[in-house]
Scaffold this active site. Structure first.
Site, PDB file in Angstrom:
ATOM      1  N   LYS A 196      22.207-107.834 -33.329  1.00  0.00           N
ATOM      2  CA  LYS A 196      20.749-108.007 -33.344  1.00  0.00           C
ATOM      3  C   LYS A 196      20.263-107.520 -34.696  1.00  0.00           C
ATOM      4  O   LYS A 196      20.631-106.428 -35.130  1.00  0.00           O
ATOM      5  CB  LYS A 196      20.146-107.209 -32.201  1.00  0.00           C
ATOM      6  CG  LYS A 196      18.680-106.824 -32.351  1.00  0.00           C
ATOM      7  CD  LYS A 196      18.132-106.302 -31.029  1.00  0.00           C
ATOM      8  CE  LYS A 196      17.090-105.213 -31.211  1.00  0.00           C
ATOM      9  NZ  LYS A 196      16.614-104.702 -29.908  1.00  0.00           N
TER      10      LYS A 196
ATOM     11  N   LYS B 257      14.184-101.426 -20.873  1.00  0.00           N
ATOM     12  CA  LYS B 257      14.408-100.070 -21.402  1.00  0.00           C
ATOM     13  C   LYS B 257      13.907 -99.082 -20.377  1.00  0.00           C
ATOM     14  O   LYS B 257      12.751 -99.179 -19.933  1.00  0.00           O
ATOM     15  CB  LYS B 257      13.626 -99.850 -22.700  1.00  0.00           C
ATOM     16  CG  LYS B 257      14.219-100.534 -23.897  1.00  0.00           C
ATOM     17  CD  LYS B 257      13.466-100.148 -25.149  1.00  0.00           C
ATOM     18  CE  LYS B 257      13.970-100.984 -26.320  1.00  0.00           C
ATOM     19  NZ  LYS B 257      13.071-100.886 -27.473  1.00  0.00           N
TER      20      LYS B 257
ATOM     21  N   ASP C  84      10.191-107.363 -24.910  1.00  0.00           N
ATOM     22  CA  ASP C  84      10.527-105.936 -24.894  1.00  0.00           C
ATOM     23  C   ASP C  84       9.212-105.183 -24.647  1.00  0.00           C
ATOM     24  O   ASP C  84       8.836-104.906 -23.507  1.00  0.00           O
ATOM     25  CB  ASP C  84      11.192-105.567 -26.241  1.00  0.00           C
ATOM     26  CG  ASP C  84      11.444-104.073 -26.443  1.00  0.00           C
ATOM     27  OD1 ASP C  84      10.981-103.263 -25.618  1.00  0.00           O
ATOM     28  OD2 ASP C  84      12.088-103.687 -27.442  1.00  0.00           O
TER      29      ASP C  84
ATOM     30  N   SER D  45      22.202-103.018 -32.759  1.00  0.00           N
ATOM     31  CA  SER D  45      20.909-103.367 -33.326  1.00  0.00           C
ATOM     32  C   SER D  45      20.868-102.856 -34.764  1.00  0.00           C
ATOM     33  O   SER D  45      21.044-101.660 -35.001  1.00  0.00           O
ATOM     34  CB  SER D  45      19.806-102.707 -32.496  1.00  0.00           C
ATOM     35  OG  SER D  45      18.549-102.880 -33.119  1.00  0.00           O
TER      36      SER D  45
ATOM     37  N   ASP E 172      14.957-109.336 -33.672  1.00  0.00           N
ATOM     38  CA  ASP E 172      13.905-108.562 -33.003  1.00  0.00           C
ATOM     39  C   ASP E 172      12.766-108.320 -33.996  1.00  0.00           C
ATOM     40  O   ASP E 172      12.969-107.694 -35.044  1.00  0.00           O
ATOM     41  CB  ASP E 172      14.471-107.219 -32.517  1.00  0.00           C
ATOM     42  CG  ASP E 172      13.459-106.397 -31.711  1.00  0.00           C
ATOM     43  OD1 ASP E 172      12.301-106.833 -31.558  1.00  0.00           O
ATOM     44  OD2 ASP E 172      13.851-105.301 -31.234  1.00  0.00           O
TER      45      ASP E 172
ATOM     46  N   GLU F 196      13.285-111.564 -30.065  1.00  0.00           N
ATOM     47  CA  GLU F 196      12.712-110.506 -29.236  1.00  0.00           C
ATOM     48  C   GLU F 196      11.308-110.159 -29.741  1.00  0.00           C
ATOM     49  O   GLU F 196      11.115-109.939 -30.944  1.00  0.00           O
ATOM     50  CB  GLU F 196      13.647-109.282 -29.321  1.00  0.00           C
ATOM     51  CG  GLU F 196      13.298-108.129 -28.397  1.00  0.00           C
ATOM     52  CD  GLU F 196      14.326-106.994 -28.496  1.00  0.00           C
ATOM     53  OE1 GLU F 196      15.460-107.220 -28.991  1.00  0.00           O
ATOM     54  OE2 GLU F 196      13.981-105.871 -28.083  1.00  0.00           O
TER      55      GLU F 196
ATOM     56  N   LYS G 178      16.810-106.784 -37.109  1.00  0.00           N
ATOM     57  CA  LYS G 178      15.363-106.638 -37.106  1.00  0.00           C
ATOM     58  C   LYS G 178      14.791-107.582 -38.155  1.00  0.00           C
ATOM     59  O   LYS G 178      15.355-107.717 -39.262  1.00  0.00           O
ATOM     60  CB  LYS G 178      14.991-105.191 -37.460  1.00  0.00           C
ATOM     61  CG  LYS G 178      15.444-104.175 -36.409  1.00  0.00           C
ATOM     62  CD  LYS G 178      14.562-104.235 -35.177  1.00  0.00           C
ATOM     63  CE  LYS G 178      14.925-103.142 -34.188  1.00  0.00           C
ATOM     64  NZ  LYS G 178      14.066-103.186 -32.990  1.00  0.00           N
TER      65      LYS G 178
ATOM     66  N   GLY H 237      17.701-100.227 -26.269  1.00  0.00           N
ATOM     67  CA  GLY H 237      17.983 -98.842 -26.640  1.00  0.00           C
ATOM     68  C   GLY H 237      16.839 -98.249 -27.431  1.00  0.00           C
ATOM     69  O   GLY H 237      15.985 -98.974 -27.959  1.00  0.00           O
TER      70      GLY H 237
HETATM   71  O1  OSB Z   1      12.683-102.674 -30.365  1.00  0.00           O
HETATM   72  O2  OSB Z   1      14.550-102.484 -29.458  1.00  0.00           O
HETATM   73  C1  OSB Z   1      13.671-102.007 -30.173  1.00  0.00           C
HETATM   74  C2  OSB Z   1      14.847 -98.669 -31.634  1.00  0.00           C
HETATM   75  C3  OSB Z   1      13.679 -97.949 -31.580  1.00  0.00           C
HETATM   76  C4  OSB Z   1      12.535 -98.545 -31.123  1.00  0.00           C
HETATM   77  C5  OSB Z   1      12.561 -99.876 -30.702  1.00  0.00           C
HETATM   78  C6  OSB Z   1      13.725-100.606 -30.730  1.00  0.00           C
HETATM   79  C7  OSB Z   1      14.889-100.001 -31.237  1.00  0.00           C
HETATM   80  C8  OSB Z   1      16.159-100.692 -31.382  1.00  0.00           C
HETATM   81  C9  OSB Z   1      17.400 -99.835 -31.444  1.00  0.00           C
HETATM   82  O3  OSB Z   1      16.276-101.881 -31.536  1.00  0.00           O
HETATM   83  C10 OSB Z   1      18.292 -99.994 -30.283  1.00  0.00           C
HETATM   84  C11 OSB Z   1      19.343 -98.916 -30.253  1.00  0.00           C
HETATM   85  O4  OSB Z   1      20.355 -99.095 -30.942  1.00  0.00           O
HETATM   86  O5  OSB Z   1      19.166 -97.915 -29.561  1.00  0.00           O
HETATM   87 MG    MG Z   2      12.937-104.496 -29.298  1.00  0.00          MG
END
Ligand code: OSB
Ligand code: MG
Length: 368
Positions: free
Chosen positions: A161, A262, A238, A135, A188, A213, A163, A290
């Site tokens: 992924k 999660k 999510d 991510s 995401d 996402e 953001k 994550g």
């Molecule tokens: O939305 O998935 C999410 C990290 C912190 C809070 C929300 C998210 C995330 C990530 C990181 O996308 C995922 C990771 O590498 O742990």
């Molecule tokens: Mg997410």
């Protein structure tokens, strides 16, 4: 299995690089390691809180309060036949799922260790290796984004992924597609859009993303159902999914075609398994999200990902993607084809050395 004490470790681990989402920038990971002591063993869990209530409503401070004042009294000095019984005694306490998951998952690890079985096996896992993605946060510029993605593709991550947020969407996604061709790519949004953005979100269809996402409200299911009908790109939820009932409702109105599970957001392995099962029965693939976990949380993520309907690569990247030094031995590593191999050692399958990054240690013992 009698839980004799809980130890809470308030942790602070420096991230190698800041991680930016549509809600802010994270530079250090502040979270809680939960130790569940009993039967001569220690089980480890992680409460994957963030420093501010911007992903969900919980923070380090709220999780400490809820665990100390409400969850610990329900488990310390008590006997449990199975870790899912911990989920049961936590039921009357509303939400606070990240706090609950920290404690419940520590008991799962303890339970697996007392049976001399891997956590993956105890959960009902079937896979011996799991495919992983990475991510990637919002960057200062498109060249910086491309450079970062190239680095992770060279490390063989199987899915990228990225953001997105308003102003960091079409152009950056287009640039990634142009540069890297047919890679498995998804975006995401962490709730950064509304239904007024439908025209813009439809433009993303052109880039054949695996999924988008959580485009809409963190507490919405209904509008995602409206949006999914307008998009070719599958929606993955999510933030909106806290339990199996949420999953059932989202699936029944067509609010998503994929769900991110999660452990923290859903309160631990017991509820995660239920969500997995309802998705499987409805042919909705899932993957493991994550929260920038330490090795402890990461190994719990690896264990849950061994269930059969975790079909898509998750955000369970290797330890070295986040930290120079992790608290588990061994750390979590990704092989040269983008897989993590699942340990068959008891419990999470690693020693934990949390002392160095422990800021505060709180011991909760039984009075009786
Ligand atoms: O939305 O998935 C999410 C990290 C912190 C809070 C929300 C998210 C995330 C990530 C990181 O996308 C995922 C990771 O590498 O742990
Ligand atoms: Mg997410």
């Amino acid at each position: 299995m009698r839980i004799t004490k809980l130890v809470l470790r308030v942790m602070n681990m420096p991230l190698k690089e800041y991680f930016e989402t549509s809600f802010g920038r994270e530079k250090d990971r502040e979270f809680i390691i939960v130790e569940a002591h009993g039967e001569g063993e220690i089980g480890y869990g992680e409460a994957t809180v963030m420093h501010a209530p911007l992903y969900n409503e919980e923070t380090l401070g709220t999780a400490l309060h809820i665990i100390r004042d409400f969850l610990a009294p329900l488990v310390v000095g008590k006997d449990f036949a199975h870790p899912s019984d911990v989920a049961q005694v936590f039921k009357p306490i509303r939400r606070n799922n990240i706090a609950k998951a920290g404690v419940e998952n520590a008991v799962w690890d303890l339970y697996a260790k007392t049976r001399q079985q891997s956590l993956a096996k105890v959960i009902g896992g079937v896979k011996t290796k799991i495919p992983v993605g990475v991510s990637i946060g919002i960057k200062e510029s498109i060249p910086e984004l491309l450079k970062t993605i190239e680095k992770y593709l060279l490390q063989n991550y199987r899915r990228i992924k990225m953001k997105i947020k308003p102003g960091w969407d079409i152009a950056s996604v287009a640039a990634v597609r142009r540069e890297f061709g047919d890679i498995l790519l998804m975006a995401d949004a962490n709730s950064a859009y509304t239904l007024a953005d439908i025209p813009m979100l439809k433009r993303l269809d052109e880039f054949r993303l695996m999924m988008i996402e959580q485009p809409l409200g963190h507490d919405d299911i209904i509008d995602h159902g409206v949006l999914q009908k307008e998009l070719v790109t599958p929606i993955c939820l999510d933030e909106s999914i806290h339990n199996a009932e949420d999953a059932r409702k989202a699936i029944s109105i067509g609010a998503c075609r994929i769900i991110n599970i999660k452990l923290g957001r859903v309160g631990g392995h017991t509820e995660a398994i239920k969500i997995h099962d309802i998705c499987r029965a409805n042919a909705i693939p899932v993957w493991c999200g994550g929260m920038l976990e330490s090795g402890v949380g990461r190994l719990h993520n690896v264990a849950i990902t061994t269930l059969p309907n975790f079909i898509l690569p998750g955000d369970t990247s290797g330890s070295d993607r986040y930290f120079d030094e992790d608290i588990t031995d061994p750390t979590v590593t990704v092989d040269n084809e983008g897989y993590i191999h699942v340990s068959d050692e008891p419990g999470i399958g690693a020693q934990v050395n949390a002392e160095k990054f422990t800021v505060e240690k709180i011991t909760i013992e039984a009075h009786n």
